[in-house]
Design a protein around this motif. Sequence first.
Motif, PDB file in Angstrom:
ATOM      1  N   ALA A   1      43.508  44.522  43.040  1.00  0.00           N
ATOM      2  CA  ALA A   1      44.542  43.503  42.855  1.00  0.00           C
ATOM      3  C   ALA A   1      45.262  43.179  44.159  1.00  0.00           C
ATOM      4  O   ALA A   1      45.905  42.130  44.272  1.00  0.00           O
ATOM      5  CB  ALA A   1      45.561  43.972  41.813  1.00  0.00           C
ATOM      6  N   ALA A   2      45.164  44.070  45.151  1.00  0.00           N
ATOM      7  CA  ALA A   2      45.841  43.850  46.425  1.00  0.00           C
ATOM      8  C   ALA A   2      44.981  43.068  47.411  1.00  0.00           C
ATOM      9  O   ALA A   2      45.443  42.713  48.496  1.00  0.00           O
ATOM     10  CB  ALA A   2      46.239  45.192  47.051  1.00  0.00           C
ATOM     11  N   LEU A   3      43.749  42.783  47.046  1.00  0.00           N
ATOM     12  CA  LEU A   3      42.850  42.075  47.952  1.00  0.00           C
ATOM     13  C   LEU A   3      43.134  40.585  47.940  1.00  0.00           C
ATOM     14  O   LEU A   3      43.799  40.061  47.051  1.00  0.00           O
ATOM     15  CB  LEU A   3      41.394  42.347  47.563  1.00  0.00           C
ATOM     16  CG  LEU A   3      40.970  43.817  47.561  1.00  0.00           C
ATOM     17  CD1 LEU A   3      39.505  43.941  47.166  1.00  0.00           C
ATOM     18  CD2 LEU A   3      41.214  44.459  48.920  1.00  0.00           C
ATOM     19  N   ALA A   4      42.606  39.903  48.948  1.00  0.00           N
ATOM     20  CA  ALA A   4      42.841  38.466  49.084  1.00  0.00           C
ATOM     21  C   ALA A   4      41.627  37.812  49.723  1.00  0.00           C
ATOM     22  O   ALA A   4      40.687  38.489  50.160  1.00  0.00           O
ATOM     23  CB  ALA A   4      44.094  38.214  49.928  1.00  0.00           C
TER      24      ALA A   4
ATOM     25  N   ARG B   1      38.925  41.700  33.797  1.00  0.00           N
ATOM     26  CA  ARG B   1      39.931  41.658  32.741  1.00  0.00           C
ATOM     27  C   ARG B   1      40.835  42.889  32.819  1.00  0.00           C
ATOM     28  O   ARG B   1      40.456  43.908  33.411  1.00  0.00           O
ATOM     29  CB  ARG B   1      39.261  41.603  31.368  1.00  0.00           C
ATOM     30  CG  ARG B   1      38.440  40.350  31.115  1.00  0.00           C
ATOM     31  CD  ARG B   1      37.663  40.472  29.822  1.00  0.00           C
ATOM     32  NE  ARG B   1      36.832  39.296  29.578  1.00  0.00           N
ATOM     33  CZ  ARG B   1      35.877  39.249  28.651  1.00  0.00           C
ATOM     34  NH1 ARG B   1      35.637  40.305  27.908  1.00  0.00           N
ATOM     35  NH2 ARG B   1      35.169  38.141  28.494  1.00  0.00           N
ATOM     36  N   PRO B   2      42.024  42.837  32.218  1.00  0.00           N
ATOM     37  CA  PRO B   2      42.915  44.002  32.201  1.00  0.00           C
ATOM     38  C   PRO B   2      42.215  45.221  31.596  1.00  0.00           C
ATOM     39  O   PRO B   2      41.520  45.118  30.581  1.00  0.00           O
ATOM     40  CB  PRO B   2      44.079  43.542  31.313  1.00  0.00           C
ATOM     41  CG  PRO B   2      44.099  42.052  31.481  1.00  0.00           C
ATOM     42  CD  PRO B   2      42.658  41.647  31.591  1.00  0.00           C
ATOM     43  N   GLY B   3      42.391  46.354  32.246  1.00  0.00           N
ATOM     44  CA  GLY B   3      41.764  47.580  31.772  1.00  0.00           C
ATOM     45  C   GLY B   3      40.376  47.825  32.313  1.00  0.00           C
ATOM     46  O   GLY B   3      39.826  48.925  32.166  1.00  0.00           O
ATOM     47  N   GLU B   4      39.793  46.832  32.951  1.00  0.00           N
ATOM     48  CA  GLU B   4      38.459  46.971  33.538  1.00  0.00           C
ATOM     49  C   GLU B   4      38.588  47.366  35.013  1.00  0.00           C
ATOM     50  O   GLU B   4      39.660  47.227  35.614  1.00  0.00           O
ATOM     51  CB  GLU B   4      37.677  45.668  33.393  1.00  0.00           C
ATOM     52  CG  GLU B   4      37.371  45.291  31.949  1.00  0.00           C
ATOM     53  CD  GLU B   4      36.381  46.242  31.302  1.00  0.00           C
ATOM     54  OE1 GLU B   4      35.699  46.999  32.028  1.00  0.00           O
ATOM     55  OE2 GLU B   4      36.303  46.237  30.060  1.00  0.00           O
ATOM     56  N   PRO B   5      37.516  47.861  35.636  1.00  0.00           N
ATOM     57  CA  PRO B   5      37.619  48.396  37.001  1.00  0.00           C
ATOM     58  C   PRO B   5      38.065  47.401  38.065  1.00  0.00           C
ATOM     59  O   PRO B   5      38.672  47.785  39.052  1.00  0.00           O
ATOM     60  CB  PRO B   5      36.205  48.922  37.295  1.00  0.00           C
ATOM     61  CG  PRO B   5      35.325  48.253  36.301  1.00  0.00           C
ATOM     62  CD  PRO B   5      36.173  48.061  35.075  1.00  0.00           C
ATOM     63  N   MET B   6      37.787  46.106  37.856  1.00  0.00           N
ATOM     64  CA  MET B   6      38.143  45.100  38.851  1.00  0.00           C
ATOM     65  C   MET B   6      39.360  44.277  38.435  1.00  0.00           C
ATOM     66  O   MET B   6      39.587  43.193  38.951  1.00  0.00           O
ATOM     67  CB  MET B   6      36.946  44.172  39.101  1.00  0.00           C
ATOM     68  CG  MET B   6      35.692  44.887  39.536  1.00  0.00           C
ATOM     69  SD  MET B   6      34.261  43.786  39.673  1.00  0.00           S
ATOM     70  CE  MET B   6      34.665  42.883  41.163  1.00  0.00           C
ATOM     71  N   ALA B   7      40.152  44.809  37.525  1.00  0.00           N
ATOM     72  CA  ALA B   7      41.307  44.077  37.004  1.00  0.00           C
ATOM     73  C   ALA B   7      42.221  43.623  38.137  1.00  0.00           C
ATOM     74  O   ALA B   7      42.567  44.395  39.026  1.00  0.00           O
ATOM     75  CB  ALA B   7      42.092  44.954  36.027  1.00  0.00           C
ATOM     76  N   GLY B   8      42.585  42.348  38.095  1.00  0.00           N
ATOM     77  CA  GLY B   8      43.489  41.804  39.095  1.00  0.00           C
ATOM     78  C   GLY B   8      42.817  41.276  40.337  1.00  0.00           C
ATOM     79  O   GLY B   8      43.490  40.740  41.229  1.00  0.00           O
ATOM     80  N   LEU B   9      41.496  41.406  40.444  1.00  0.00           N
ATOM     81  CA  LEU B   9      40.803  40.901  41.629  1.00  0.00           C
ATOM     82  C   LEU B   9      40.972  39.389  41.699  1.00  0.00           C
ATOM     83  O   LEU B   9      40.658  38.678  40.742  1.00  0.00           O
ATOM     84  CB  LEU B   9      39.317  41.254  41.574  1.00  0.00           C
ATOM     85  CG  LEU B   9      38.502  40.894  42.817  1.00  0.00           C
ATOM     86  CD1 LEU B   9      38.859  41.830  43.977  1.00  0.00           C
ATOM     87  CD2 LEU B   9      37.004  40.992  42.528  1.00  0.00           C
ATOM     88  N   PRO B  10      41.477  38.860  42.808  1.00  0.00           N
ATOM     89  CA  PRO B  10      41.706  37.410  42.907  1.00  0.00           C
ATOM     90  C   PRO B  10      40.416  36.610  42.744  1.00  0.00           C
ATOM     91  O   PRO B  10      39.339  37.053  43.129  1.00  0.00           O
ATOM     92  CB  PRO B  10      42.287  37.244  44.323  1.00  0.00           C
ATOM     93  CG  PRO B  10      42.823  38.590  44.684  1.00  0.00           C
ATOM     94  CD  PRO B  10      41.922  39.578  44.017  1.00  0.00           C
ATOM     95  N   ASP B  11      40.558  35.418  42.182  1.00  0.00           N
ATOM     96  CA  ASP B  11      39.398  34.552  41.986  1.00  0.00           C
ATOM     97  C   ASP B  11      38.765  34.121  43.298  1.00  0.00           C
ATOM     98  O   ASP B  11      37.561  33.834  43.346  1.00  0.00           O
ATOM     99  CB  ASP B  11      39.799  33.307  41.182  1.00  0.00           C
ATOM    100  CG  ASP B  11      40.142  33.635  39.744  1.00  0.00           C
ATOM    101  OD1 ASP B  11      39.705  34.700  39.259  1.00  0.00           O
ATOM    102  OD2 ASP B  11      40.856  32.835  39.109  1.00  0.00           O
ATOM    103  N   ASP B  12      39.567  34.044  44.365  1.00  0.00           N
ATOM    104  CA  ASP B  12      39.024  33.578  45.635  1.00  0.00           C
ATOM    105  C   ASP B  12      38.418  34.707  46.464  1.00  0.00           C
ATOM    106  O   ASP B  12      38.003  34.483  47.605  1.00  0.00           O
ATOM    107  CB  ASP B  12      40.090  32.832  46.451  1.00  0.00           C
ATOM    108  CG  ASP B  12      41.304  33.701  46.771  1.00  0.00           C
ATOM    109  OD1 ASP B  12      41.338  34.870  46.328  1.00  0.00           O
ATOM    110  OD2 ASP B  12      42.226  33.202  47.454  1.00  0.00           O
ATOM    111  N   PHE B  13      38.359  35.912  45.893  1.00  0.00           N
ATOM    112  CA  PHE B  13      37.647  37.011  46.563  1.00  0.00           C
ATOM    113  C   PHE B  13      36.166  36.834  46.248  1.00  0.00           C
ATOM    114  O   PHE B  13      35.605  37.456  45.366  1.00  0.00           O
ATOM    115  CB  PHE B  13      38.157  38.368  46.057  1.00  0.00           C
ATOM    116  CG  PHE B  13      37.591  39.548  46.809  1.00  0.00           C
ATOM    117  CD1 PHE B  13      38.151  39.962  48.003  1.00  0.00           C
ATOM    118  CD2 PHE B  13      36.497  40.242  46.313  1.00  0.00           C
ATOM    119  CE1 PHE B  13      37.624  41.051  48.690  1.00  0.00           C
ATOM    120  CE2 PHE B  13      35.970  41.332  46.986  1.00  0.00           C
ATOM    121  CZ  PHE B  13      36.537  41.733  48.179  1.00  0.00           C
ATOM    122  N   HIS B  14      35.561  35.921  47.000  1.00  0.00           N
ATOM    123  CA  HIS B  14      34.199  35.500  46.683  1.00  0.00           C
ATOM    124  C   HIS B  14      33.638  34.702  47.861  1.00  0.00           C
ATOM    125  O   HIS B  14      34.298  33.767  48.317  1.00  0.00           O
ATOM    126  CB  HIS B  14      34.215  34.620  45.430  1.00  0.00           C
ATOM    127  CG  HIS B  14      32.881  34.427  44.800  1.00  0.00           C
ATOM    128  ND1 HIS B  14      32.334  35.326  43.926  1.00  0.00           N
ATOM    129  CD2 HIS B  14      31.982  33.426  44.919  1.00  0.00           C
ATOM    130  CE1 HIS B  14      31.159  34.884  43.515  1.00  0.00           C
ATOM    131  NE2 HIS B  14      30.918  33.745  44.111  1.00  0.00           N
TER     132      HIS B  14
END
Length: 227
Positions: A108-111, A157-170
Motif C-alpha cells: 500500500a506504500a508503493l507508488a 482486495r482487502p485481506g489479500e496479499p497485495m491489498a492497497g497496491l496502487p492501480d498505477d503500480f504497473h
Amino acid sequence: MIAPEKRNQLVIQLLNRTRAAAVRACKTPEGEYAKDTWDLVPFGHRGNLVFTKIGQPWLREAAKRWARDYLSTVRSRSTNSHVQQHLHGLASLSESLRARPDRGLDPAALARADIENWLNRTRFLQEHGRLGAATRWTYLRHVRHILRQVRALGLTRPGEPMAGLPDDFHPHHGRCSQAADGLGGGAGPAAGGDAPAVRPLGCSGSSHVQGDAGRRRAVDGHRPASR
C-alpha cells in the motif's frame, strides 16, 4: 555375468529411485505451496520452481498464487521454465523495491515512482552491459502480465496479499514498447544482446524468434506451447 561392483551400483540406483518415487508419492500441491521451492510433480508437471529471490512476502505470495493458477490451466514440456522466466522478472522488480527505506514490504506504500525506478534500473543495467536488451524486454513483459493477472485473481482486495497496491503500480504498454524498441534488429549475441533476432509485437502479444534452422516459434507472455 554382472560383476559384483556393477551389481551393487545397480542395486543402489534402484533403491534411490524407489525412495525418490516414494517421497514424491507423499507430496501434495498444498504441501509444496508452503515451500519457497516447489517440486512440480504434485502439480502434474516436471521440474521445480524457485521463489526465494522474491524478497517481499506479499510479492512472493502473489507470485505463488499466480503460479498455482497458471499450472492448473496449462500442459507443456516447458511449463516449469516458462513460469520460472516470469519469476525472474518479479525477482528483478523485488530487488529494485529493496532499495526503498521500507524495503518494499508494504504494497500500500508503493507508488508509480517505484515502477519508474525499476524501469530506470533495468535500463541502467542494460546500458552498462549487465542485462541484455532482450532480457530486459522479457522482464517488463512478464511483470506486466503477472501484475495484470494477479489483479484479475482479486489479490489487491482487502485481506489479500497485495491489498492497497496502487492501480498505477504497473508497467504501461508504452513503456514496454519503448524497451522493445531497444532491441532493434540486432539484439543477438553479435550485438551484445542475449537472444537471436527478436521482432517484438508488444508487451501483451507475441514475438517471433528466428532460429538457426530458419524455423519460427511463437513466444507468448501467457500461452506456452502445447505438447
